[in-house]
Design a protein around this motif. Structure first.
Motif, short mmCIF file in Angstrom:
data_model
loop_
_atom_site.label_atom_id
_atom_site.label_comp_id
_atom_site.label_asym_id
_atom_site.label_seq_id
_atom_site.Cartn_x
_atom_site.Cartn_y
_atom_site.Cartn_z
N ALA A 9 -3.91 3.67 -8.63
CA ALA A 9 -3.23 4.72 -7.87
C ALA A 9 -2.49 5.68 -8.79
O ALA A 9 -2.49 6.90 -8.60
CB ALA A 9 -2.25 4.09 -6.87
N ASN A 10 -1.84 5.11 -9.83
CA ASN A 10 -1.11 5.96 -10.78
C ASN A 10 -2.05 6.91 -11.51
O ASN A 10 -1.75 8.09 -11.71
CB ASN A 10 -0.35 5.10 -11.78
CG ASN A 10 0.82 4.38 -11.15
OD1 ASN A 10 1.32 4.80 -10.09
ND2 ASN A 10 1.28 3.30 -11.77
N VAL A 11 -3.19 6.37 -11.93
CA VAL A 11 -4.14 7.20 -12.66
C VAL A 11 -4.70 8.31 -11.76
O VAL A 11 -4.86 9.46 -12.17
CB VAL A 11 -5.28 6.33 -13.23
CG1 VAL A 11 -6.38 7.22 -13.83
CG2 VAL A 11 -4.73 5.40 -14.30
N GLN A 12 -4.97 7.93 -10.52
CA GLN A 12 -5.48 8.93 -9.58
C GLN A 12 -4.43 10.02 -9.33
O GLN A 12 -4.76 11.21 -9.20
CB GLN A 12 -5.86 8.27 -8.26
CG GLN A 12 -7.12 7.40 -8.37
CD GLN A 12 -7.41 6.67 -7.08
OE1 GLN A 12 -6.54 6.53 -6.22
NE2 GLN A 12 -8.65 6.19 -6.94
N ALA A 13 -3.15 9.62 -9.27
CA ALA A 13 -2.09 10.60 -9.06
C ALA A 13 -1.99 11.55 -10.25
O ALA A 13 -1.80 12.76 -10.10
CB ALA A 13 -0.75 9.88 -8.85
#
Length: 238
Positions: free
Chosen positions: A67-71
């Motif tokens: 999720a962090n990488v996608q953000a």
């Protein structure tokens, strides 16, 4: 403590991490980060067992990282889109300003041209009127209003105020005014008085003849009635 085989989950998690690592590599432009993600995935596939109590933690950590990488990737994409939008807006604004400036310039030039044409037409009309100004009917006497009406037909409108100022100071529009000391005569206090004859033999009785002479005198000696008025203001004579 009981253990369960989670090799399948480890492989799935490794695949997710590998995908996440790839996204990180693309977003940051770093090949090393992508390789690290692949190495992590390989390490995960070698794990045979994970304690039951830690499965949820591993899964949560993996999903959180994803999720962090996608953000981060979304933020980078949004920033790039914003920069492109700003660049396009700036370019469009520059084009609009240039067009507005060119339109304003063209409008100003057109207005200046129209003013010049109007002034030229007015000057031509005044000159045409002046050419026929000596055709006034002869009278035994003239009022100030009548004399001024004659002068307005003979003097260009742009020079009228200056012309009128000189006559006001010289004779107060009395075409029979005589200076008792010098003998200067008429509207313009010509000295000697006989100078008026160059404009017509009836100079003593016809204000139009005096006006014709006075206008010619101002134009020939000073360039215009306004130039003559400027000289008068500086010297109290002309």
């Amino acid at each position: 403590m009981s253990r369960i085989s989670v090799r399948g989950f480890a492989v799935a998690s490794a695949t997710a991490v590998t995908a996440v690592g790839s996204v990180v590599g693309v977003a940051s432009g770093s090949i090393a980060q992508n390789n690290d993600a692949e190495a992590t995935a390989t390490d995960l596939t070698l794990l045979a067992d994970i304690p039951t109590g830690q499965q949820a933690q591993v899964q949560t950590a993996s999903l959180t990282q994803q999720a962090n990488v996608q953000a981060i990737a979304a933020d980078a994409s949004a920033k790039k889109d914003a920069e492109e939008t700003a660049r396009k807006a700036a370019a469009e604004s520059a084009v609009a300003k240039k067009a507005a400036a060119e339109e304003a310039k063209a409008k100003a030039e057109q207005e200046a041209k129209e003013r010049a044409e109007a002034e030229a037409a007015e000057e031509a009309a005044s000159e045409e009127a002046a050419a026929d100004a000596t055709s006034f009917s002869v009278q035994s006497s003239y009022t100030v209003a009548q004399i001024q009406a004659m002068a307005r037909q003979m003097v260009p409108s742009g020079q009228w105020t200056c012309f009128s100022n000189i006559v006001d100071h010289e004779s107060d529009w009395n075409y029979k005014a005589v200076n008792p000391s010098s003998g200067a005569y008429g509207l313009f206090q010509a000295l000697p008085a006989g100078k008026y004859v160059s404009a017509g033999a009836d100079w003593q009785t016809n204000p139009a003849t005096q006006i014709k002479w006075g206008l010619s005198y101002m134009n020939e000696r000073y360039g215009s009635p306004c130039d003559a008025w400027s000289f008068w203001q500086a010297n109290n004579w002309y």
